[in-house]
Write an enzyme that holds these catalytic residues in place. Structure first.
Site, PDB file in Angstrom:
ATOM      1  N   LYS A 247      -9.590  -2.477   1.699  1.00  0.00           N
ATOM      2  CA  LYS A 247      -9.181  -1.590   2.611  1.00  0.00           C
ATOM      3  C   LYS A 247     -10.087  -0.057   2.060  1.00  0.00           C
ATOM      4  CE  LYS A 247      -6.718  -3.659   5.433  1.00  0.00           C
ATOM      5  NZ  LYS A 247      -6.278  -4.233   5.687  1.00  0.00           N
TER       6      LYS A 247
ATOM      7  N   SER B 214      -1.751  -3.855  10.557  1.00  0.00           N
ATOM      8  CA  SER B 214      -0.472  -3.993   8.846  1.00  0.00           C
ATOM      9  C   SER B 214       0.790  -5.139   9.981  1.00  0.00           C
ATOM     10  CB  SER B 214      -0.985  -3.580   7.775  1.00  0.00           C
ATOM     11  OG  SER B 214      -1.585  -2.659   7.529  1.00  0.00           O
TER      12      SER B 214
ATOM     13  N   HIS C 209     -10.387  -2.521  11.912  1.00  0.00           N
ATOM     14  CA  HIS C 209      -9.516  -2.735  11.256  1.00  0.00           C
ATOM     15  C   HIS C 209      -9.055  -4.241  12.089  1.00  0.00           C
ATOM     16  CE1 HIS C 209      -4.962  -3.058   9.678  1.00  0.00           C
ATOM     17  NE2 HIS C 209      -5.466  -4.687   8.883  1.00  0.00           N
TER      18      HIS C 209
ATOM     19  N   ARG D 108       2.733 -11.844  -1.026  1.00  0.00           N
ATOM     20  CA  ARG D 108       0.801 -12.261   0.058  1.00  0.00           C
ATOM     21  C   ARG D 108       0.418 -13.721  -0.742  1.00  0.00           C
ATOM     22  NH1 ARG D 108      -1.702  -8.907   4.728  1.00  0.00           N
ATOM     23  NH2 ARG D 108       0.031  -7.257   5.041  1.00  0.00           N
TER      24      ARG D 108
ATOM     25  N   GLY E 227      -3.711  -3.387  -1.267  1.00  0.00           N
ATOM     26  CA  GLY E 227      -5.005  -3.041  -0.726  1.00  0.00           C
ATOM     27  C   GLY E 227      -4.618  -1.838  -1.763  1.00  0.00           C
TER      28      GLY E 227
ATOM     29  N   CYS F 215       0.838  -7.312  11.687  1.00  0.00           N
ATOM     30  CA  CYS F 215       1.100  -7.804  13.647  1.00  0.00           C
ATOM     31  C   CYS F 215       0.892  -8.853  13.781  1.00  0.00           C
ATOM     32  CB  CYS F 215       0.797  -6.780  13.764  1.00  0.00           C
ATOM     33  SG  CYS F 215       1.933  -4.421  13.445  1.00  0.00           S
TER      34      CYS F 215
ATOM     35  N   TYR G  29      -1.714  -3.816  -7.660  1.00  0.00           N
ATOM     36  CA  TYR G  29      -1.194  -4.188  -6.010  1.00  0.00           C
ATOM     37  C   TYR G  29      -2.151  -4.384  -4.748  1.00  0.00           C
ATOM     38  CZ  TYR G  29       1.742  -7.327  -2.200  1.00  0.00           C
ATOM     39  OH  TYR G  29       1.267  -7.925  -1.328  1.00  0.00           O
TER      40      TYR G  29
ATOM     41  N   ASP H 184      -9.148 -10.089   8.844  1.00  0.00           N
ATOM     42  CA  ASP H 184      -9.121  -8.780   8.642  1.00  0.00           C
ATOM     43  C   ASP H 184      -9.591  -7.784   9.315  1.00  0.00           C
ATOM     44  OD1 ASP H 184      -6.487  -7.189   8.057  1.00  0.00           O
ATOM     45  OD2 ASP H 184      -7.622  -5.871   5.766  1.00  0.00           O
TER      46      ASP H 184
ATOM     47  N   ARG I  56       0.897  -1.011  -0.072  1.00  0.00           N
ATOM     48  CA  ARG I  56      -0.078  -0.500   0.145  1.00  0.00           C
ATOM     49  C   ARG I  56       0.627   1.574   0.398  1.00  0.00           C
ATOM     50  NH1 ARG I  56      -1.325   0.665   4.065  1.00  0.00           N
ATOM     51  NH2 ARG I  56      -1.037  -1.204   5.059  1.00  0.00           N
TER      52      ARG I  56
HETATM   53  P1  GTP Z   1      -2.259  -8.093   7.361  1.00  0.00           P
HETATM   54  O1  GTP Z   1      -2.905  -9.071   6.867  1.00  0.00           O
HETATM   55  O2  GTP Z   1      -1.644  -6.238   6.804  1.00  0.00           O
HETATM   56  O3  GTP Z   1      -3.595  -7.178   7.895  1.00  0.00           O
HETATM   57  O4  GTP Z   1      -1.115  -8.425   8.190  1.00  0.00           O
HETATM   58  P2  GTP Z   1      -1.817  -9.300   9.573  1.00  0.00           P
HETATM   59  O5  GTP Z   1      -2.332  -8.623  10.655  1.00  0.00           O
HETATM   60  O6  GTP Z   1      -2.869 -10.175   9.265  1.00  0.00           O
HETATM   61  O7  GTP Z   1      -0.647 -10.256  10.917  1.00  0.00           O
HETATM   62  P3  GTP Z   1      -0.342 -11.417  10.275  1.00  0.00           P
HETATM   63  O8  GTP Z   1      -0.992 -12.698  11.612  1.00  0.00           O
HETATM   64  O9  GTP Z   1      -0.162 -12.151   8.590  1.00  0.00           O
HETATM   65  O10 GTP Z   1       1.521 -11.916  10.657  1.00  0.00           O
HETATM   66  C1  GTP Z   1       2.233 -11.339  10.055  1.00  0.00           C
HETATM   67  C2  GTP Z   1       4.547 -11.169  10.268  1.00  0.00           C
HETATM   68  O11 GTP Z   1       4.047 -11.035  12.249  1.00  0.00           O
HETATM   69  C3  GTP Z   1       4.150 -12.680  10.491  1.00  0.00           C
HETATM   70  O12 GTP Z   1       4.955 -12.759   9.729  1.00  0.00           O
HETATM   71  C4  GTP Z   1       4.183 -13.942  11.462  1.00  0.00           C
HETATM   72  O13 GTP Z   1       5.182 -14.282  11.574  1.00  0.00           O
HETATM   73  C5  GTP Z   1       4.387 -12.613  12.462  1.00  0.00           C
HETATM   74  N1  GTP Z   1       3.255 -12.917  13.941  1.00  0.00           N
HETATM   75  C6  GTP Z   1       2.319 -12.837  13.596  1.00  0.00           C
HETATM   76  N2  GTP Z   1       1.881 -13.261  15.550  1.00  0.00           N
HETATM   77  C7  GTP Z   1       2.717 -13.707  15.596  1.00  0.00           C
HETATM   78  C8  GTP Z   1       3.421 -13.943  17.116  1.00  0.00           C
HETATM   79  O14 GTP Z   1       2.320 -14.243  18.300  1.00  0.00           O
HETATM   80  N3  GTP Z   1       5.059 -13.750  17.563  1.00  0.00           N
HETATM   81  C9  GTP Z   1       5.491 -13.278  16.766  1.00  0.00           C
HETATM   82  N4  GTP Z   1       6.316 -12.827  17.342  1.00  0.00           N
HETATM   83  N5  GTP Z   1       5.341 -12.316  15.580  1.00  0.00           N
HETATM   84  C10 GTP Z   1       4.539 -12.877  14.882  1.00  0.00           C
HETATM   85  C1  SPV Z   2      -2.471  -4.069   5.271  1.00  0.00           C
HETATM   86  O1  SPV Z   2      -2.013  -3.952   4.964  1.00  0.00           O
HETATM   87  O2  SPV Z   2      -3.235  -4.340   6.394  1.00  0.00           O
HETATM   88  C2  SPV Z   2      -3.410  -5.580   4.566  1.00  0.00           C
HETATM   89  C3  SPV Z   2      -2.645  -5.759   3.507  1.00  0.00           C
HETATM   90  O3  SPV Z   2      -4.374  -6.173   4.735  1.00  0.00           O
HETATM   91  S1  SPV Z   2      -3.457  -4.345   1.850  1.00  0.00           S
HETATM   92  O4  SPV Z   2      -4.892  -5.157   1.358  1.00  0.00           O
HETATM   93  O5  SPV Z   2      -2.670  -4.540   0.495  1.00  0.00           O
HETATM   94  O6  SPV Z   2      -3.681  -3.629   2.421  1.00  0.00           O
HETATM   95 MN    MN Z   3      -4.874  -6.219   6.835  1.00  0.00          MN
END
Ligand code: GTP
Ligand code: SPV
Ligand code: MN
Length: 611
Positions: A219, A261, A239, A381, A212, A263, A210, A288, A82
């Protein structure tokens, strides 16, 4: 790009809605495509689009035995996340967009983008993608139509939304639909703009291909336009993931959680509890986005997931961290910017097993183990159907949604923020959300690892003035007789050597169990200055492979760190200006005064720790 008329037979879909027909005609007049394809969402159409995308080099088929129905897409290397600096909220006044958004006057934005869209689809096909965010027929759902010159967008929208005939059927003769216009143009960052017109229920996105930036239901509609509509209509577009926690006795508690994002939302929403929690089960409603409304009958907050698939972060996804995600992406999935093995499998940093000796990296270049660069892009992704998820909640498509008992706010913080803390009340919970900080990630372009305020994980996604958004959150209390309990968590606290203190992933169940027990009023807590934390022994730490000291450190609240933290809130609150609710700035001052008082009265820091 060459015209590909011959591959696209005239679709049999008859469209009667005159508002839709007129608008599509107007968009076609502007963008001048060679032909127009109305998407019906059928399997036949999906296969035809896939074949077309392969022929055009937009998708690469993957190993059909290992990954049936899966494809790889490589985006332009200048277009991998994004773009917050190129995202605009185009309201009549700058004040409506507020200090946290980029703003353009609607007439200026329309003029600027009209010039760019003029003829942008010459030699290309325009895909008309009707879609619904939310379960078909739900009063909480919204219809959108995205016209795009990207078959990749059409294919992704089919996975991420309820796309095709069902959407037009739900719309009927109505004029109430989001108007989304997208062209990849020449994918030049100089000509890249993501513009939202909340008053017109319109989104214009140009110059990117790409995630989002271009899957406009996600989004752009579900959060930026959605939050604006939520304010107007009295609900919340957030979110947030949504999950159900089922106990061995079969009691299910629904929890929504906002993490910025990259996290941890997808991981948390698909979590598999550790062995110690035999009989416990997590059900995914969404990973999400949550749309939440108060039910007039029971005064509780109900949530739906407006999406139909997952656009999830690939790196770090493994059988260790997220086995449900690995199963989810095993078929009918589009991978974007991951690496490829010689036998047509996918790979990314943090995937199971040894690093393959040779790969094709995310830019299509040969890669070997000695390479200094990452094989998969950090924001690579997967786009996968929700129905692939073995942990999918049976209520994922329920038009009423699920009742939320707890809301969790969480950021990525190496210091300061404890493993878990509960707010004293709704207002205190809004303060937790409004002051959230998190280190930036690869999900947006720009520097990674900088702590910034990301209130409710909505900084890049709130479609109106952030101060008014906080006020809206506070006003929700008046609509609910049984508000969810509010918590803050932090899985990312580090020790002196920069190592994560808390093991995270499945082990987060231990924290979630406490959250559920607190929400159901069946476990005590330790009062601190800032909220409730678990008493010694309240968190189930048995069979956990780390020392109690390490857990204590992860869970600790240090007054000197919080004094600094509260100081940084002031800077953020000041930047919001006059729309900031007074209750929030007073709450900050009260906390500071209480820290002072606690220091004098108790002359001990232990007062504020978990023990
Ligand atoms: P978006 O799709 O961008 O909104 O991301 P999201 O909030 O769904 O995050 P996602 O679950 O994909 O995790 C993102 C990154 O954080 C990955 O590399 C995970 O491995 C890492 N991660 C997720 N949960 C944990 C956790 O409990 N501890 C640690 N250390 N890392 C984590
Ligand atoms: C985020 O960035 O929070 C996502 C990926 O879930 S995107 O769809 O690119 O916004
Ligand atoms: Mn997201």
């Amino acid at each position: 790009m060459a015209a590909h008329t011959s591959l696209v037979p005239a679709p049999p879909m008859v469209v009667k809605n005159q508002h839709v027909l007129d608008w599509v005609e107007e968009m076609a007049k502007l963008t001048k495509p060679d032909n127009i394809v109305w998407c019906d969402g059928s399997d036949e159409e999906n296969e035809r689009f896939q074949a077309l995308a392969v022929k055009q080099g937009i998708l690469e088929p993957l190993n059909d035995e290992k990954l049936p129905g899966c494809f790889l897409h490589r985006s332009n290397p200048n277009d991998v996340a994004r773009v917050e600096n190129l995202t605009f909220i185009c309201t009549p006044t700058k004040e409506e967009a507020g200090p946290t958004n980029n703003w353009m006057a609607p007439k200026d934005a329309y003029a600027k983008l009209t010039a760019l869209f003029d003829g942008s689809m010459k030699g290309r096909t325009m895909y008309v993608v009707p879609y619904v965010m939310g379960p078909l027929g739900s009063p909480m759902s919204k219809v959108g139509i995205e016209v795009t010159d990207s078959v990749y967008v059409a294919l992704n929208m089919r996975i991420m939304t309820r796309m095709g005939r069902g959407a037009l059927k739900m719309l009927g003769e109505s004029n109430d639909f989001n108007r989304g216009l997208h062209s990849t143009l020449d994918c030049n960052p100089e000509r890249r703009f993501i513009c939202h017109f909340p008053q017109d229920n319109t989104i214009w996105s140009i110059g990117s291909g790409y995630g989002g930036n271009v899957l406009l239901g996600k989004k752009c509609l579900a959060l930026r336009i959605g939050s604006y509509l939520g304010k107007k209509e009295g609900w919340l577009a957030e979110h947030m993931l949504i999950l159900g926690v089922e106990s061995p006795e079969g009691e299910v508690t629904y929890v929504a959680a906002a993490f910025p994002s990259a996290c941890g939302k997808t991981n948390f929403a698909m979590m598999i509890p550790p062995k110690r929690f035999k009989g416990w089960k997590i059900w995914t409603v969404g990973d999400d986005i949550a749309w939440m409304r108060v039910n007039q009958e029971d005064g509780r907050l109900y949530a739906i997931n407006p999406e139909f698939g997952y656009f999830g972060v690939a790196p770090g996804t493994s059988n260790h961290s997220n086995p449900n995600a690995i199963k989810t992406v095993s078929k009918n999935t589009i991978f974007t910017n991951v690496a490829k093995t010689p036998d047509g499998d996918v790979w990314w940093e943090g995937k199971d097993g040894p690093v393959p000796p040779e790969l094709i990296d995310w830019q299509g270049r040969p890669w070997d183990k000695k390479s200094a660069e990452k094989a998969a892009h950090p924001n690579s992704r997967f786009t996968a159907p929700a129905t692939n998820n073995p942990a999918l909640s049976k209520f994922y498509d329920d038009p009423q949604g699920v009742p939320i008992s707890a809301i969790i706010f969480g950021g990525r913080r190496a210091t300061t923020v404890p493993l878990v803390m509960q707010a004293f009340n709704w207002m205190n919970g809004v303060f937790f959300g409004a002051t959230m900080g998190s280190e930036t990630t690869a999900a947006a372009t720009g520097k990674v690892g900088i702590v910034r305020r990301d209130p409710m994980a909505m900084l890049p996604f709130c479609g109106y003035n952030m101060g008014e958004y906080f006020a809206h959150w506070m006003s929700m209390q008046g609509r609910m007789t049984q508000p969810p309990k509010v918590f803050m968590v932090n899985w990312f606290r580090k020790d002196k050597n920069g190592k994560f203190l808390w093991p995270g992933f499945g082990e987060n169940m231990r924290v979630l169990k406490w959250v559920v027990d607190r929400a159901r009023l069946r476990v005590g807590g330790q009062e601190t200055l800032f909220g409730w934390v678990p008493r010694a022994g309240d968190l189930d730490l048995s069979e956990l492979d780390i020392s109690p000291e390490q857990v204590d450190e992860a869970a600790s609240i240090k007054l000197e760190e919080w004094e600094q933290e509260l100081a940084s809130f002031k800077e953020f609150f000041d930047s919001i200006g006059p729309t900031l609710p007074k209750a929030l700035s007073l709450h900050r001052e009260l906390l500071l005064a209480r820290i002072e008082a606690a220091k004098v009265d108790l002359s001990t820091k232990e007062y504020a720790t978990a023990e």
